[in-house]
Design a protein around this motif. Sequence first.
Motif, PDB file in Angstrom:
ATOM      1  N   LEU A  14       0.832  -1.210   0.000  1.00 17.42           N
ATOM      2  CA  LEU A  14       0.000   0.000   0.000  1.00 17.42           C
ATOM      3  C   LEU A  14       0.865   1.259   0.000  1.00 17.42           C
ATOM      4  O   LEU A  14       0.547   2.234  -0.697  1.00 17.42           O
ATOM      5  CB  LEU A  14      -0.946  -0.009   1.198  1.00 17.42           C
ATOM      6  N   GLU A  15       1.958   1.255   0.751  1.00 21.88           N
ATOM      7  CA  GLU A  15       2.870   2.401   0.758  1.00 21.88           C
ATOM      8  C   GLU A  15       3.509   2.597  -0.610  1.00 21.88           C
ATOM      9  O   GLU A  15       3.658   3.727  -1.078  1.00 21.88           O
ATOM     10  CB  GLU A  15       3.949   2.223   1.819  1.00 21.88           C
ATOM     11  N   SER A  16       3.893   1.496  -1.243  1.00 27.49           N
ATOM     12  CA  SER A  16       4.493   1.577  -2.579  1.00 27.49           C
ATOM     13  C   SER A  16       3.540   2.222  -3.566  1.00 27.49           C
ATOM     14  O   SER A  16       3.930   3.077  -4.361  1.00 27.49           O
ATOM     15  CB  SER A  16       4.870   0.187  -3.086  1.00 27.49           C
ATOM     16  N   VAL A  17       2.278   1.826  -3.499  1.00 29.70           N
ATOM     17  CA  VAL A  17       1.277   2.382  -4.408  1.00 29.70           C
ATOM     18  C   VAL A  17       0.978   3.838  -4.044  1.00 29.70           C
ATOM     19  O   VAL A  17       0.911   4.698  -4.918  1.00 29.70           O
ATOM     20  CB  VAL A  17      -0.012   1.535  -4.393  1.00 29.70           C
ATOM     21  N   ALA A  18       0.835   4.118  -2.753  1.00 33.85           N
ATOM     22  CA  ALA A  18       0.508   5.477  -2.310  1.00 33.85           C
ATOM     23  C   ALA A  18       1.637   6.455  -2.624  1.00 33.85           C
ATOM     24  O   ALA A  18       1.381   7.622  -2.921  1.00 33.85           O
ATOM     25  CB  ALA A  18       0.217   5.483  -0.815  1.00 33.85           C
ATOM     26  N   ASN A  19       2.876   5.990  -2.562  1.00 31.92           N
ATOM     27  CA  ASN A  19       4.021   6.868  -2.793  1.00 31.92           C
ATOM     28  C   ASN A  19       4.437   6.938  -4.257  1.00 31.92           C
ATOM     29  O   ASN A  19       5.456   7.531  -4.582  1.00 31.92           O
ATOM     30  CB  ASN A  19       5.212   6.422  -1.943  1.00 31.92           C
ATOM     31  N   SER A  20       3.637   6.362  -5.129  1.00 35.90           N
ATOM     32  CA  SER A  20       3.933   6.386  -6.557  1.00 35.90           C
ATOM     33  C   SER A  20       3.943   7.826  -7.066  1.00 35.90           C
ATOM     34  O   SER A  20       3.093   8.634  -6.705  1.00 35.90           O
ATOM     35  CB  SER A  20       2.876   5.590  -7.310  1.00 35.90           C
ATOM     36  N   ARG A  21       4.900   8.130  -7.884  1.00 37.60           N
ATOM     37  CA  ARG A  21       5.001   9.488  -8.452  1.00 37.60           C
ATOM     38  C   ARG A  21       3.954   9.730  -9.523  1.00 37.60           C
ATOM     39  O   ARG A  21       3.615  10.860  -9.820  1.00 37.60           O
ATOM     40  CB  ARG A  21       6.385   9.681  -9.065  1.00 37.60           C
ATOM     41  N   ASN A  22       3.455   8.653 -10.104  1.00 40.66           N
ATOM     42  CA  ASN A  22       2.484   8.750 -11.174  1.00 40.66           C
ATOM     43  C   ASN A  22       1.080   8.913 -10.590  1.00 40.66           C
ATOM     44  O   ASN A  22       0.619   8.058  -9.843  1.00 40.66           O
ATOM     45  CB  ASN A  22       2.568   7.501 -12.055  1.00 40.66           C
ATOM     46  N   SER A  23       0.412   9.972 -10.911  1.00 38.55           N
ATOM     47  CA  SER A  23      -0.936  10.213 -10.377  1.00 38.55           C
ATOM     48  C   SER A  23      -1.961   9.245 -10.966  1.00 38.55           C
ATOM     49  O   SER A  23      -3.057   9.123 -10.442  1.00 38.55           O
ATOM     50  CB  SER A  23      -1.359  11.649 -10.654  1.00 38.55           C
ATOM     51  N   ASN A  24      -1.601   8.556 -12.051  1.00 41.94           N
ATOM     52  CA  ASN A  24      -2.502   7.586 -12.663  1.00 41.94           C
ATOM     53  C   ASN A  24      -2.428   6.221 -12.004  1.00 41.94           C
ATOM     54  O   ASN A  24      -3.123   5.309 -12.399  1.00 41.94           O
ATOM     55  CB  ASN A  24      -2.201   7.434 -14.157  1.00 41.94           C
ATOM     56  N   THR A  27       1.891   0.249 -11.845  1.00 42.95           N
ATOM     57  CA  THR A  27       1.685  -1.062 -12.459  1.00 42.95           C
ATOM     58  C   THR A  27       2.058  -2.180 -11.495  1.00 42.95           C
ATOM     59  O   THR A  27       2.789  -1.965 -10.521  1.00 42.95           O
ATOM     60  CB  THR A  27       2.533  -1.207 -13.732  1.00 42.95           C
ATOM     61  N   ALA A  28       1.583  -3.364 -11.798  1.00 43.03           N
ATOM     62  CA  ALA A  28       1.871  -4.533 -10.968  1.00 43.03           C
ATOM     63  C   ALA A  28       3.373  -4.812 -10.907  1.00 43.03           C
ATOM     64  O   ALA A  28       3.906  -5.164  -9.851  1.00 43.03           O
ATOM     65  CB  ALA A  28       1.127  -5.751 -11.496  1.00 43.03           C
ATOM     66  N   THR A  29       4.072  -4.634 -12.012  1.00 40.92           N
ATOM     67  CA  THR A  29       5.515  -4.886 -12.040  1.00 40.92           C
ATOM     68  C   THR A  29       6.249  -3.953 -11.091  1.00 40.92           C
ATOM     69  O   THR A  29       7.135  -4.386 -10.341  1.00 40.92           O
ATOM     70  CB  THR A  29       6.059  -4.708 -13.471  1.00 40.92           C
ATOM     71  N   LYS A  30       5.869  -2.698 -11.076  1.00 44.31           N
ATOM     72  CA  LYS A  30       6.521  -1.743 -10.179  1.00 44.31           C
ATOM     73  C   LYS A  30       6.222  -2.065  -8.717  1.00 44.31           C
ATOM     74  O   LYS A  30       7.074  -1.907  -7.854  1.00 44.31           O
ATOM     75  CB  LYS A  30       6.113  -0.311 -10.523  1.00 44.31           C
ATOM     76  N   ILE A  31       4.999  -2.527  -8.450  1.00 44.09           N
ATOM     77  CA  ILE A  31       4.657  -2.942  -7.082  1.00 44.09           C
ATOM     78  C   ILE A  31       5.539  -4.118  -6.681  1.00 44.09           C
ATOM     79  O   ILE A  31       6.090  -4.152  -5.577  1.00 44.09           O
ATOM     80  CB  ILE A  31       3.168  -3.333  -6.977  1.00 44.09           C
ATOM     81  N   LYS A  65      -4.405   1.822  -7.589  1.00 41.15           N
ATOM     82  CA  LYS A  65      -4.391   2.986  -6.702  1.00 41.15           C
ATOM     83  C   LYS A  65      -4.919   2.570  -5.344  1.00 41.15           C
ATOM     84  O   LYS A  65      -5.752   1.671  -5.237  1.00 41.15           O
ATOM     85  CB  LYS A  65      -5.278   4.113  -7.244  1.00 41.15           C
ATOM     86  N   VAL A  66      -4.439   3.243  -4.310  1.00 38.67           N
ATOM     87  CA  VAL A  66      -4.911   2.971  -2.955  1.00 38.67           C
ATOM     88  C   VAL A  66      -6.280   3.621  -2.782  1.00 38.67           C
ATOM     89  O   VAL A  66      -6.490   4.767  -3.177  1.00 38.67           O
ATOM     90  CB  VAL A  66      -3.919   3.539  -1.911  1.00 38.67           C
ATOM     91  N   THR A  67      -7.198   2.887  -2.185  1.00 35.10           N
ATOM     92  CA  THR A  67      -8.525   3.429  -1.904  1.00 35.10           C
ATOM     93  C   THR A  67      -8.492   4.155  -0.553  1.00 35.10           C
ATOM     94  O   THR A  67      -7.500   4.101   0.178  1.00 35.10           O
ATOM     95  CB  THR A  67      -9.566   2.299  -1.835  1.00 35.10           C
ATOM     96  N   SER A  68      -9.590   4.808  -0.214  1.00 34.31           N
ATOM     97  CA  SER A  68      -9.661   5.476   1.085  1.00 34.31           C
ATOM     98  C   SER A  68      -9.572   4.450   2.218  1.00 34.31           C
ATOM     99  O   SER A  68      -8.983   4.713   3.263  1.00 34.31           O
ATOM    100  CB  SER A  68     -10.936   6.302   1.210  1.00 34.31           C
ATOM    101  N   LYS A  69     -10.125   3.272   1.991  1.00 35.56           N
ATOM    102  CA  LYS A  69     -10.027   2.188   2.971  1.00 35.56           C
ATOM    103  C   LYS A  69      -8.565   1.754   3.142  1.00 35.56           C
ATOM    104  O   LYS A  69      -8.117   1.472   4.251  1.00 35.56           O
ATOM    105  CB  LYS A  69     -10.888   1.017   2.496  1.00 35.56           C
TER     106      LYS A  69
END
Length: 90
Positions: A14-24, A27-31, A65-69
Amino acid sequence: MKNRSRNEIIAFILESVANSRNSNGITATKIMYSAFLSYSQLKEYLALLLEKELLGYYSDTQTYKVTSKGTHYLSIHKQLNDMIVTASQF
């Protein structure tokens, strides 16, 4: 690297996804690379996080993307870790 608990791995994803520089989203590979997971582990955790609605998947861009949950989960996880660190200092 020490063995990580399931909760630690989930928080790391979740941190990896939340800290992504891409606002879109990310990807799974980057995670997989940022969370230090094998492909089979990645598939298992992504399925779990999507099922529990901690992550959202966008098929048009094939990103997550990380959801509010998911954000709420991360804040609780951080609070618990802070309590443990504070308690272990005594």
